[in-house]
Design an enzyme around this catalytic site. Structure first.
Site, PDB file in Angstrom:
ATOM      1  N   VAL A 177       0.814  -1.220   0.000  1.00 30.36           N
ATOM      2  CA  VAL A 177       0.000   0.000   0.000  1.00 30.36           C
ATOM      3  C   VAL A 177       0.852   1.277   0.000  1.00 30.36           C
ATOM      4  O   VAL A 177       0.591   2.220  -0.762  1.00 30.36           O
ATOM      5  CB  VAL A 177      -1.031  -0.044   1.166  1.00 30.36           C
ATOM      6  CG1 VAL A 177      -0.361  -0.195   2.513  1.00 30.36           C
ATOM      7  CG2 VAL A 177      -1.908   1.170   1.180  1.00 30.36           C
ATOM      8  N   SER A 229       5.041   9.213   7.362  1.00 27.18           N
ATOM      9  CA  SER A 229       3.803   9.145   8.141  1.00 27.18           C
ATOM     10  C   SER A 229       2.625   9.657   7.322  1.00 27.18           C
ATOM     11  O   SER A 229       2.799  10.486   6.438  1.00 27.18           O
ATOM     12  CB  SER A 229       3.925   9.963   9.419  1.00 27.18           C
ATOM     13  OG  SER A 229       2.722   9.867  10.139  1.00 27.18           O
ATOM     14  N   LYS A 288      10.690   9.705  13.887  1.00 22.69           N
ATOM     15  CA  LYS A 288       9.434   9.035  13.532  1.00 22.69           C
ATOM     16  C   LYS A 288       8.947   8.197  14.720  1.00 22.69           C
ATOM     17  O   LYS A 288       7.746   8.130  14.999  1.00 22.69           O
ATOM     18  CB  LYS A 288       9.639   8.158  12.290  1.00 22.69           C
ATOM     19  CG  LYS A 288       8.462   7.243  11.940  1.00 22.69           C
ATOM     20  CD  LYS A 288       7.275   8.030  11.405  1.00 22.69           C
ATOM     21  CE  LYS A 288       5.957   7.312  11.286  1.00 22.69           C
ATOM     22  NZ  LYS A 288       5.815   5.972  10.926  1.00 22.69           N
ATOM     23  N   HIS A 322       7.466  10.522  17.146  1.00 21.06           N
ATOM     24  CA  HIS A 322       6.177  10.925  16.557  1.00 21.06           C
ATOM     25  C   HIS A 322       5.103   9.878  16.884  1.00 21.06           C
ATOM     26  O   HIS A 322       4.007  10.204  17.313  1.00 21.06           O
ATOM     27  CB  HIS A 322       6.339  11.089  15.038  1.00 21.06           C
ATOM     28  CG  HIS A 322       5.056  11.039  14.266  1.00 21.06           C
ATOM     29  ND1 HIS A 322       4.407   9.852  13.978  1.00 21.06           N
ATOM     30  CD2 HIS A 322       4.292  12.017  13.736  1.00 21.06           C
ATOM     31  CE1 HIS A 322       3.303  10.114  13.310  1.00 21.06           C
ATOM     32  NE2 HIS A 322       3.215  11.424  13.146  1.00 21.06           N
ATOM     33  N   ASN A 323       5.449   8.611  16.678  1.00 16.70           N
ATOM     34  CA  ASN A 323       4.465   7.553  16.937  1.00 16.70           C
ATOM     35  C   ASN A 323       4.128   7.480  18.427  1.00 16.70           C
ATOM     36  O   ASN A 323       2.972   7.254  18.793  1.00 16.70           O
ATOM     37  CB  ASN A 323       4.994   6.192  16.462  1.00 16.70           C
ATOM     38  CG  ASN A 323       4.917   6.062  14.953  1.00 16.70           C
ATOM     39  OD1 ASN A 323       4.866   7.056  14.247  1.00 16.70           O
ATOM     40  ND2 ASN A 323       4.914   4.849  14.457  1.00 16.70           N
ATOM     41  N   GLU A 354       1.808  10.147  19.135  1.00 14.23           N
ATOM     42  CA  GLU A 354       0.499   9.730  18.583  1.00 14.23           C
ATOM     43  C   GLU A 354      -0.232   8.829  19.611  1.00 14.23           C
ATOM     44  O   GLU A 354      -1.432   9.001  19.845  1.00 14.23           O
ATOM     45  CB  GLU A 354       0.767   8.982  17.274  1.00 14.23           C
ATOM     46  CG  GLU A 354      -0.430   8.520  16.522  1.00 14.23           C
ATOM     47  CD  GLU A 354       0.011   7.748  15.262  1.00 14.23           C
ATOM     48  OE1 GLU A 354       0.803   8.275  14.466  1.00 14.23           O
ATOM     49  OE2 GLU A 354      -0.433   6.599  15.096  1.00 14.23           O
TER      50      GLU A 354
HETATM   51  P1  NBP Z   1       4.045  -4.131   4.409  1.00 12.88           P
HETATM   52  O1  NBP Z   1       4.668  -3.701   5.683  1.00 12.88           O
HETATM   53  O2  NBP Z   1       2.861  -4.996   4.435  1.00 12.88           O
HETATM   54  O3  NBP Z   1       5.199  -4.857   3.539  1.00 12.88           O
HETATM   55  C1  NBP Z   1       4.894  -5.379   2.283  1.00 12.88           C
HETATM   56  C2  NBP Z   1       6.101  -5.307   1.381  1.00 12.88           C
HETATM   57  O4  NBP Z   1       7.226  -5.924   2.010  1.00 12.88           O
HETATM   58  C3  NBP Z   1       5.847  -6.074   0.088  1.00 12.88           C
HETATM   59  O5  NBP Z   1       6.527  -5.423  -0.934  1.00 12.88           O
HETATM   60  C4  NBP Z   1       6.472  -7.424   0.393  1.00 12.88           C
HETATM   61  O6  NBP Z   1       6.837  -8.135  -0.746  1.00 12.88           O
HETATM   62  C5  NBP Z   1       7.679  -6.995   1.150  1.00 12.88           C
HETATM   63  N1  NBP Z   1       8.305  -8.038   1.957  1.00 12.88           N
HETATM   64  C6  NBP Z   1       7.863  -8.717   3.020  1.00 12.88           C
HETATM   65 BR1  NBP Z   1       6.186  -8.536   3.754  1.00 12.88          BR
HETATM   66  N2  NBP Z   1       8.730  -9.577   3.514  1.00 12.88           N
HETATM   67  C7  NBP Z   1       9.793  -9.475   2.717  1.00 12.88           C
HETATM   68  C8  NBP Z   1      11.039 -10.122   2.697  1.00 12.88           C
HETATM   69  N3  NBP Z   1      11.379 -11.021   3.608  1.00 12.88           N
HETATM   70  N4  NBP Z   1      11.917  -9.770   1.734  1.00 12.88           N
HETATM   71  C9  NBP Z   1      11.597  -8.847   0.825  1.00 12.88           C
HETATM   72  N5  NBP Z   1      10.417  -8.191   0.785  1.00 12.88           N
HETATM   73  C10 NBP Z   1       9.532  -8.502   1.720  1.00 12.88           C
HETATM   74  O7  NBP Z   1       3.753  -2.882   3.451  1.00 12.88           O
HETATM   75  P2  NBP Z   1       3.229  -1.408   3.772  1.00 12.88           P
HETATM   76  O8  NBP Z   1       2.065  -1.411   4.679  1.00 12.88           O
HETATM   77  O9  NBP Z   1       3.119  -0.757   2.459  1.00 12.88           O
HETATM   78  O10 NBP Z   1       4.448  -0.746   4.560  1.00 12.88           O
HETATM   79  C11 NBP Z   1       5.743  -0.638   4.014  1.00 12.88           C
HETATM   80  C12 NBP Z   1       6.658  -0.065   5.091  1.00 12.88           C
HETATM   81  O11 NBP Z   1       6.197   1.244   5.442  1.00 12.88           O
HETATM   82  C13 NBP Z   1       6.660  -0.885   6.383  1.00 12.88           C
HETATM   83  O12 NBP Z   1       7.921  -0.837   6.970  1.00 12.88           O
HETATM   84  C14 NBP Z   1       5.660  -0.158   7.247  1.00 12.88           C
HETATM   85  O13 NBP Z   1       5.890  -0.344   8.622  1.00 12.88           O
HETATM   86  C15 NBP Z   1       5.911   1.284   6.833  1.00 12.88           C
HETATM   87  N6  NBP Z   1       4.777   2.193   7.023  1.00 12.88           N
HETATM   88  C16 NBP Z   1       3.509   1.770   6.808  1.00 12.88           C
HETATM   89  C17 NBP Z   1       2.449   2.660   6.983  1.00 12.88           C
HETATM   90  C18 NBP Z   1       1.025   2.215   6.732  1.00 12.88           C
HETATM   91  O14 NBP Z   1       0.121   3.003   7.031  1.00 12.88           O
HETATM   92  N7  NBP Z   1       0.795   1.030   6.172  1.00 12.88           N
HETATM   93  C19 NBP Z   1       2.706   3.971   7.353  1.00 12.88           C
HETATM   94  C20 NBP Z   1       4.021   4.384   7.535  1.00 12.88           C
HETATM   95  C21 NBP Z   1       5.051   3.480   7.358  1.00 12.88           C
HETATM   96  P3  NBP Z   1       5.821  -9.231  -1.378  1.00 12.88           P
HETATM   97  O15 NBP Z   1       4.832  -8.443  -2.151  1.00 12.88           O
HETATM   98  O16 NBP Z   1       6.702 -10.052  -2.203  1.00 12.88           O
HETATM   99  O17 NBP Z   1       5.202  -9.982  -0.233  1.00 12.88           O
END
Ligand code: NBP
Length: 506
Positions: free
Chosen positions: A31, A147, A201, A204-205, A208
């Site tokens: 996402v 964020s 960050k 920040h969390n 939050e």
């Molecule tokens: P996710 O945290 O759900 O991670 C999904 C991504 O990580 C996919 O591209 C997946 O590849 C890859 N991945 C995983 Br899971 N395990 C892996 C591994 N062992 N080796 C390589 N790639 C791997 O995605 P997200 O929610 O978009 O968040 C991305 C980052 O941003 C995270 O660190 C999250 O904490 C941070 N974040 C998220 C938010 C939010 O609101 N969601 C906000 C701020 C920061 P695949 O497709 O092959 O499974």
């Protein structure tokens, strides 16, 4: 379509060995990654996209990315070959080993001076380590806080980059273009060295967590303490959202309280009161303990989630432990005004504590932290965005070396004006048996912080009595017997010896 063929979202643009066209590369098509790519493309950058599960690249190109300046890659080699040098490559994958794995996979295809950015929720010690490790290889590492969730990533997140400062001039244009804007200023600036971006960050969390807990306590006392309906509570939060508390979290609370399920009942009433957490609040509290900083409000917010999660035990306790029944007899409008002021004052304390922590960390870890920019970065795009952060930005811009937010004239006046109402609210909560741990701890901190002589003199005497831990005499009582600044041990009982323990601070 797969293989090393460059394409421009549905359009083939030639073989991989043609001149690289990518301004910015992003790995991780979940996402956050997808939305950030679309955001960067909207701002005129050609983005190269890659993902561990390669089929997601094609799916993305054929759908959301269609017609945009987004190029797919089906291997790391192809990804690197499509980026202009120095390469600007961002990882938005699950924090932890996945980040190190991708770094190792990228390295064989990198040139000196390339930039690897980790935008996941990584713990700052990992970013410290990665900055140093990659600097040894001539690669500039950036650990950036991102964020604002899905919508932020798409239309403007708050970005908090730190790491190898040499990278900043090369990434500034992309970062400040895609970031949220507040009064026309980008909510993104260089934070500091090594893991400073991820550290900020993390705080920040933590903040939050604190803001959310304060709002939940206000809701609880409105509901159980004043007996207000969901409609009335929603209207009160709507009012608050037009004053000093104007913020994203107050706004969504208003909407949540007014949201009815199909049967007409408020949905929130049906949600199990057991809070989850992903760990960044806990990291902040642990770091505060490590650095010896009284970041009490975030600590209480984390513990409040822990207490909520032992629901079954609380249910048993509710049958055997009794307390007072709330019966409010005062003027409701006055109480609600006091509640608003109490929340505001508690929030000032929480942010003051957060900045105390960050400035101690900067000293301890040898980082230069850009305090006015931190407040600016939190002003828009992120979950704690608020009008309040404008005043914090102004305070630190006027005095970048401000020792404590509470010494700033604006906040000093605000907290004094809020004080009486704040005390009324906490007193009523105590009498009514309604827990307000975040409001109460903020008030206790305020009272402790403004007290010149705390009872820690007795504590030091106790420690010296039972453990020969020594004490220091107050300067005004120093004499030949008790020398100023010396560690003194007294034989309190007349028994035992005169040997003292080692002195150290824990
Ligand atoms: P996710 O945290 O759900 O991670 C999904 C991504 O990580 C996919 O591209 C997946 O590849 C890859 N991945 C995983 Br899971 N395990 C892996 C591994 N062992 N080796 C390589 N790639 C791997 O995605 P997200 O929610 O978009 O968040 C991305 C980052 O941003 C995270 O660190 C999250 O904490 C941070 N974040 C998220 C938010 C939010 O609101 N969601 C906000 C701020 C920061 P695949 O497709 O092959 O499974």
């Amino acid at each position: 379509m797969s293989g090393p063929v460059a394409r421009l979202a549905g359009l083939q643009v030639g073989p991989a060995q043609s001149e690289p066209s990518g301004d910015f590369g992003l790995i991780g098509l979940a996402v956050m990654g997808q939305n950030l790519i679309l955001n960067a493309a909207d701002h005129g950058f050609t983005v190269v996209a890659f993902n561990r599960t390669v089929s997601k690249v094609d799916r993305f190109l054929e759908n959301e990315a269609k017609g945009k300046s987004i190029v797919g890659a089906h291997s790391i080699e192809e990804f690197c070959s499509k980026l202009k040098k120095p390469r600007r490559m961002m990882l938005l994958v699950m924090a932890g080993p996945a980040v190190d794995d991708f770094i190792e996979k990228l390295l064989p295809y990198c040139d000196k001076g390339d930039i690897i950015i980790d935008g996941g929720n990584s713990h700052y010690p990992d970013s410290n380590r990665r900055t140093r490790y990659l600097a040894e290889k001539g690669i500039r590492f950036v650990g950036t806080g991102v964020s604002g969730g899905e919508e932020g990533a798409r239309y403007g997140p708050s970005l908090m980059p730190g790491g190898n400062e040499e990278a900043w001039p090369y990434i500034k244009d992309v970062f400040q273009s895609i970031a949220a804007k507040s009064d026309g200023e980008p909510c993104c600036d260089w934070v500091g060295d090594e893991g400073a971006g991820h550290y900020v960050k993390m705080v920040h969390n933590g903040i939050e967590y604190g803001d959310m807990q304060l709002i939940c306590e206000a809701y609880d006392i409105m509901k159980r303490g004043l007996g207000m309906s969901y409609q009335e509570m929603g209207e009160e939060f709507d009012k608050w959202n037009k004053g000093v508390l104007d913020s994203f979290l107050i706004e969504i609370t208003r909407d949540v309280l007014k949201f009815s399920d199909d049967d007409g009942k408020p949905l929130v009433e049906k949600i199990l009161d057991s809070a989850g957490q992903k760990g960044t609040g806990k990291w902040t509290a642990i770091n505060a303990l490590d650095l010896g900083m009284p970041v009490t409000l975030i600590g209480e917010a984390v513990f409040a989630r822990c207490l909520s999660s032992i629901k079954e035990e609380r249910t048993r306790a509710s049958k055997v432990l009794s307390g007072p029944k709330p019966s409010f007899t005062g003027d409701r409008a006055t109480f609600l005004k006091n509640l608003e002021q109490g929340l505001y004052a508690s929030k000032i304390i929480s942010y003051a504590q957060g900045f105390m922590l960050m400035q101690t960390a900067a000293k301890q870890y040898g980082w230069k932290l850009n305090k006015p920019s931190i407040a600016l970065m939190w002003r828009g795009g992120c979950i704690i965005r608020s009008v309040f952060l404008k005043d914090i930005t102004a305070a630190y811009r006027a005095e970048p070396d401000l020792e404590n937010l509470l010494f700033n004239d604006f906040f000093n006046k605000a907290i004094h004006e809020a004080q009486d109402g704040w005390r009324d609210v906490v007193s009523y909560a105590v009498k009514a048996g309604i827990p307000m741990p975040a409001f109460s701890t903020a008030l206790a901190f305020f009272d402790g912080y403004r007290t010149k002589d705390l009872p820690a003199n007795l504590l030091q005497a106790q420690r010296d009595y039972f453990g020969a831990h020594t004490f220091i005499i107050k300067p005004e009582y120093a004499n030949d017997k008790y020398k100023s600044g010396e560690h003194i041990h007294v034989n309190w009982t007349g028994r035992g010896g005169n040997v003292s323990a080692s002195t150290y601070n824990a």
